[in-house]
Motif scaffolding. Structure first.
Motif, PDB file in Angstrom:
ATOM      1  N   ASP A 131      79.979  68.871 122.905  1.00  0.00           N
ATOM      2  CA  ASP A 131      81.344  68.348 122.972  1.00  0.00           C
ATOM      3  C   ASP A 131      82.206  69.192 122.040  1.00  0.00           C
ATOM      4  N   ARG A 132      82.940  70.135 122.612  1.00  0.00           N
ATOM      5  CA  ARG A 132      83.730  71.054 121.795  1.00  0.00           C
ATOM      6  C   ARG A 132      84.831  70.334 121.026  1.00  0.00           C
ATOM      7  N   ALA A 133      85.444  69.328 121.653  1.00  0.00           N
ATOM      8  CA  ALA A 133      86.572  68.635 121.023  1.00  0.00           C
ATOM      9  C   ALA A 133      86.159  67.938 119.735  1.00  0.00           C
ATOM     10  N   ASN A 134      84.980  67.322 119.738  1.00  0.00           N
ATOM     11  CA  ASN A 134      84.518  66.563 118.570  1.00  0.00           C
ATOM     12  C   ASN A 134      83.478  67.300 117.742  1.00  0.00           C
ATOM     13  N   SER A 135      83.132  68.525 118.169  1.00  0.00           N
ATOM     14  CA  SER A 135      82.120  69.328 117.455  1.00  0.00           C
ATOM     15  C   SER A 135      80.807  68.581 117.315  1.00  0.00           C
ATOM     16  N   THR A 136      80.407  67.927 118.402  1.00  0.00           N
ATOM     17  CA  THR A 136      79.150  67.183 118.395  1.00  0.00           C
ATOM     18  C   THR A 136      78.206  67.737 119.452  1.00  0.00           C
ATOM     19  N   TYR A 137      76.908  67.508 119.228  1.00  0.00           N
ATOM     20  CA  TYR A 137      75.859  67.983 120.120  1.00  0.00           C
ATOM     21  C   TYR A 137      74.860  66.849 120.298  1.00  0.00           C
ATOM     22  N   ARG A 138      74.542  66.543 121.542  1.00  0.00           N
ATOM     23  CA  ARG A 138      73.650  65.420 121.826  1.00  0.00           C
ATOM     24  C   ARG A 138      72.419  65.899 122.585  1.00  0.00           C
ATOM     25  N   LEU A 139      71.262  65.498 122.085  1.00  0.00           N
ATOM     26  CA  LEU A 139      69.991  65.855 122.701  1.00  0.00           C
ATOM     27  C   LEU A 139      69.511  64.687 123.547  1.00  0.00           C
ATOM     28  N   TYR A 140      69.262  64.959 124.841  1.00  0.00           N
ATOM     29  CA  TYR A 140      68.808  63.933 125.771  1.00  0.00           C
ATOM     30  C   TYR A 140      67.425  64.287 126.299  1.00  0.00           C
ATOM     31  N   TYR A 141      66.700  63.252 126.676  1.00  0.00           N
ATOM     32  CA  TYR A 141      65.383  63.442 127.282  1.00  0.00           C
ATOM     33  C   TYR A 141      65.542  63.591 128.786  1.00  0.00           C
ATOM     34  N   GLY A 142      64.885  64.609 129.365  1.00  0.00           N
ATOM     35  CA  GLY A 142      64.952  64.796 130.807  1.00  0.00           C
ATOM     36  C   GLY A 142      65.191  66.247 131.184  1.00  0.00           C
ATOM     37  N   LEU A 143      65.058  66.532 132.472  1.00  0.00           N
ATOM     38  CA  LEU A 143      65.221  67.898 132.964  1.00  0.00           C
ATOM     39  C   LEU A 143      66.676  68.329 132.932  1.00  0.00           C
ATOM     40  N   THR A 144      67.550  67.530 133.550  1.00  0.00           N
ATOM     41  CA  THR A 144      68.979  67.829 133.643  1.00  0.00           C
ATOM     42  C   THR A 144      69.755  66.516 133.565  1.00  0.00           C
ATOM     43  N   PRO A 145      71.054  66.578 133.300  1.00  0.00           N
ATOM     44  CA  PRO A 145      71.854  65.343 133.256  1.00  0.00           C
ATOM     45  C   PRO A 145      71.817  64.603 134.588  1.00  0.00           C
ATOM     46  N   SER A 146      71.748  63.288 134.526  1.00  0.00           N
ATOM     47  CA  SER A 146      71.746  62.479 135.738  1.00  0.00           C
ATOM     48  C   SER A 146      73.176  62.251 136.216  1.00  0.00           C
ATOM     49  N   GLU A 147      73.314  61.875 137.475  1.00  0.00           N
ATOM     50  CA  GLU A 147      74.640  61.683 138.047  1.00  0.00           C
ATOM     51  C   GLU A 147      75.346  60.471 137.450  1.00  0.00           C
ATOM     52  N   ASN A 148      74.595  59.425 137.118  1.00  0.00           N
ATOM     53  CA  ASN A 148      75.222  58.223 136.560  1.00  0.00           C
ATOM     54  C   ASN A 148      75.388  58.278 135.048  1.00  0.00           C
ATOM     55  N   GLU A 149      75.027  59.425 134.450  1.00  0.00           N
ATOM     56  CA  GLU A 149      75.176  59.633 133.004  1.00  0.00           C
ATOM     57  C   GLU A 149      74.490  58.532 132.194  1.00  0.00           C
ATOM     58  N   ASN A 150      73.354  58.079 132.691  1.00  0.00           N
ATOM     59  CA  ASN A 150      72.584  57.049 131.997  1.00  0.00           C
ATOM     60  C   ASN A 150      71.360  57.664 131.336  1.00  0.00           C
ATOM     61  N   ASP A 151      71.538  58.852 130.772  1.00  0.00           N
ATOM     62  CA  ASP A 151      70.430  59.587 130.169  1.00  0.00           C
ATOM     63  C   ASP A 151      70.076  59.002 128.809  1.00  0.00           C
ATOM     64  N   LYS A 152      68.828  59.202 128.419  1.00  0.00           N
ATOM     65  CA  LYS A 152      68.329  58.655 127.155  1.00  0.00           C
ATOM     66  C   LYS A 152      68.604  59.603 126.003  1.00  0.00           C
ATOM     67  N   LEU A 153      69.411  59.132 125.072  1.00  0.00           N
ATOM     68  CA  LEU A 153      69.749  59.928 123.899  1.00  0.00           C
ATOM     69  C   LEU A 153      68.591  59.946 122.910  1.00  0.00           C
ATOM     70  N   LEU A 154      68.248  61.130 122.426  1.00  0.00           N
ATOM     71  CA  LEU A 154      67.212  61.269 121.408  1.00  0.00           C
ATOM     72  C   LEU A 154      67.811  61.479 120.027  1.00  0.00           C
ATOM     73  N   LEU A 155      68.664  62.511 119.909  1.00  0.00           N
ATOM     74  CA  LEU A 155      69.285  62.849 118.636  1.00  0.00           C
ATOM     75  C   LEU A 155      70.712  63.312 118.879  1.00  0.00           C
ATOM     76  N   ALA A 156      71.511  63.274 117.841  1.00  0.00           N
ATOM     77  CA  ALA A 156      72.884  63.781 117.911  1.00  0.00           C
ATOM     78  C   ALA A 156      73.194  64.518 116.619  1.00  0.00           C
ATOM     79  N   ALA A 157      74.099  65.489 116.714  1.00  0.00           N
ATOM     80  CA  ALA A 157      74.469  66.272 115.537  1.00  0.00           C
ATOM     81  C   ALA A 157      75.970  66.515 115.544  1.00  0.00           C
ATOM     82  N   LYS A 158      76.530  66.614 114.372  1.00  0.00           N
ATOM     83  CA  LYS A 158      77.956  66.908 114.222  1.00  0.00           C
ATOM     84  C   LYS A 158      78.124  68.108 113.307  1.00  0.00           C
ATOM     85  N   ARG A 159      78.945  69.069 113.759  1.00  0.00           N
ATOM     86  CA  ARG A 159      79.190  70.271 112.948  1.00  0.00           C
ATOM     87  C   ARG A 159      80.328  70.004 111.974  1.00  0.00           C
TER      88      ARG A 159
END
Length: 407
Positions: A131-159
């Motif tokens: 997320d360039r606007a908020n300088s955040t990075y989110r790590l999700y479990y899975g191959l690629t993002p799902s269409e319903n954006e119901n992916d499982k968040l593992l970790l998040a980071a803020k620069r």
């Protein structure tokens, strides 16, 4: 009672837990941050121990939870395992006993698994959203993002940019990056040029936690689940990028020294330090500058090695050299379909081993961590043993920082 009816009642219990008025601060904290299915390393609430579920015979309880754990291997269906751990204390203890480490089962369940080594055979596949606007990075479990954006968040980071460095603060949730929070698990810090990064862990990895005490240790929240371990910023790894001011050396060159992982971990019969439930404690820090403990400090080594101060050979990772493609006129690596967009950030890390060590050639060629772009602000991250999800994520975060002298 049939297995399906037991599962149905477990889900009803879960719904009931959601309606209970939480008295403790932890319950309110985790309820307000339902961003992830990874369960906190504490029960959502101390439910009444007595009742028909708490009084099940131990053999029956063990069989039920084992069958649940074996049947629900993928997310979000694996949340049923979390429901079992939230029923009561006895259920939680049995669940933690049955659920294996990622190295043994290849699955992520509790927060502690994010700091345990990944599987040896097949990698754990994740992806990162920037997320360039908020300088955040989110790590999700899975191959690629799902269409319903119901992916499982593992970790998040803020620069967080500072005058002489850049910090990436890593948290268990997507909207809390305070180091005073019990969701804080570590950070990544760069030097002024963005050529050297240091990974700090909020707790000593694996069996390095011992009788280490220090008057600078942080104060614990009295309601924290395990207030018996001191908390520091442990220097567990260093990531360096080779200078390339004239841009004559091709793509970026990385060099990662994993201070907390011995080289012997990739030898035949070797093991990597693994955090256990008894050692786990995601603890809040007090305000102010926290102490930084090098992983090879004498105090830490003496507590973990019984007084022997000899430092074991650390695992060193380097990026796999790409090949120049004449027709495409670019540098190429085989990501096996997991990376689809050319980027200077793409890399694969393998072990750097001296020929004098008895390391099989196949182990030397194994890609331990690969990272690459698949779309606008979307990147894949696949990691193997002996890295953990936290360590892999921190290394990948270093690729996002600006490096004018390295490319």
């Amino acid at each position: 009672m049939s297995f399906k009816s037991i599962m149905r009642e477990l889900k009803e219990i879960k719904d009931g837990i959601g309606t209970i008025s939480m008295q403790g601060i932890e319950g309110k904290h985790w309820r307000s941050r339902a961003r992830t299915f990874i369960a906190p390393d504490m029960a959502p609430s101390e439910l009444i121990e007595q009742g028909k579920w708490a009084n099940l015979p131990p053999e029956l309880l063990l069989d039920i939870i084992r069958r649940v754990e074996e049947s629900e291997t993928d997310w979000p269906a694996r949340t049923v395992v979390i429901f079992c751990a939230a029923v009561c204390r006895s259920w939680r203890n049995v669940t933690k006993e049955i659920v294996k480490t990622p190295e043994e089962c290849g699955r992520l369940t509790f927060p502690i698994s994010l700091k345990q080594p990944g599987p040896r055979d097949s990698p754990i596949k994740c992806f990162i959203k920037r997320d360039r606007a908020n300088s955040t990075y989110r790590l999700y479990y899975g191959l690629t993002p799902s269409e319903n954006e119901n992916d499982k968040l593992l970790l998040a980071a803020k620069r967080i940019r500072r005058a002489t460095s850049t910090d990436f603060v890593i948290s268990l949730v997507a909207d809390e990056f305070s180091r005073a929070s019990n969701t804080y698990i570590g950070k990544l810090r760069s030097n002024f040029l963005g050529t050297k990064f240091t990974i700090f862990d909020s707790q000593a990895p694996g069996n390095s936690v011992g009788n280490h005490t220090n008057r600078h240790s942080r104060r614990f929240n009295l309601k924290q689940v395990s207030p018996k371990l001191p908390s520091y910023n442990y220097d567990v790894a260093t990531v360096s990028y080779e200078l390339n001011v004239l841009r004559t050396r091709g793509p970026r060159r990385m060099h990662c020294v994993m201070h907390s992982i011995p080289l012997s971990s990739i030898q035949v019969g070797g093991t990597a330090p693994t955090l256990t439930n008894e050692q786990s404690s995601f603890s809040p820090a007090t305000k102010g500058k926290e102490p930084i403990i090098p992983f090879s400090s004498p105090n830490l080594l003496s507590s973990s090695m019984g007084g022997n101060l000899s430092t074991p050979e650390s695992l060193v990772l380097i990026n796999k050299a790409p090949r120049w493609h004449e027709q495409l006129q670019c540098w190429c690596l085989n990501f096996k379909g997991r990376v689809t967009v050319a980027s200077v950030k793409n890399f694969q890390l393998v072990a750097s081993v001296d020929p004098s060590f008895d390391i099989p050639y196949a182990e030397q060629e194994k890609v331990i961590l690969q990272f690459g772009k698949i779309g606008k602000d979307i990147f894949t991250m696949d990691y193997h043993y002996p890295l953990s999800a936290f360590q892999a994520f921190a290394i990948c975060l270093s690729s996002f920082d600006t490096k004018p002298a390295c490319e």
